[in-house]
Design a protein around this motif. Structure first.
Motif: not given
Length: 153
Positions: A16-22
């Protein structure tokens, strides 16, 4: 409720954190810096949280502008906004892995050369076309070359 440190964040929250950063990368290109920052703060907060409630959208650092994305991820395991961004700019996550290549530079590289991958950047460098891209001078080109070489290892 379980507690953990940054190094043991459950994989689902790391994703989820990776998706939000992307999403934040894509928002920066569209000029939505404030909303992008909200996504970055949410991603950073998730990565450093000692605990996360059943619904991560309840966390104080998850801004209102991000809550729908978090809820969508929680319910479906993906975020439509991110999928739309990936379809529109498939090069973004690959090119921004390179040092000195932020979202706007990635977009410029793609628009001016069609490059969309690390391999494409290598080819631009081999063809001595890297410095022809607007905003990439000798110093930045050197940084990009070094970064691409490190991505090989």
């Amino acid at each position: 409720m379980a507690r953990w440190r940054h190094t043991t964040l459950p994989k689902r929250y790391e994703e989820l954190a990776d998706a939000l950063d992307e999403i934040a990368l894509h928002l920066r290109v569209t000029g939505e810096g404030s909303t992008a920052r909200d996504y970055e703060i949410a991603a950073s907060g998730l990565r450093t949280a000692e605990s996360i409630p059943m619904d991560p959208a309840e966390l104080d650092y998850i801004a209102e502008s991000v809550r729908d994305s978090v809820a969508e991820w929680r319910g479906y395991g993906e975020i439509d906004k991110l999928q739309e961004f990936r379809e529109k700019r498939p090069y973004m996550s690959s090119l921004t892995r390179i040092a000195s290549v932020g979202p706007k530079t990635a977009q410029t590289i793609n628009e001016e050369t069609g490059a969309s991958s690390i391999e494409d950047i290598r080819q631009l460098d081999d063809d001595d076309r890297l410095e022809e891209v607007s905003g990439i001078g000798p110093k930045t080109a050197t940084t990009i070359r070094r970064s691409v070489a490190q991505l090989d290892t």
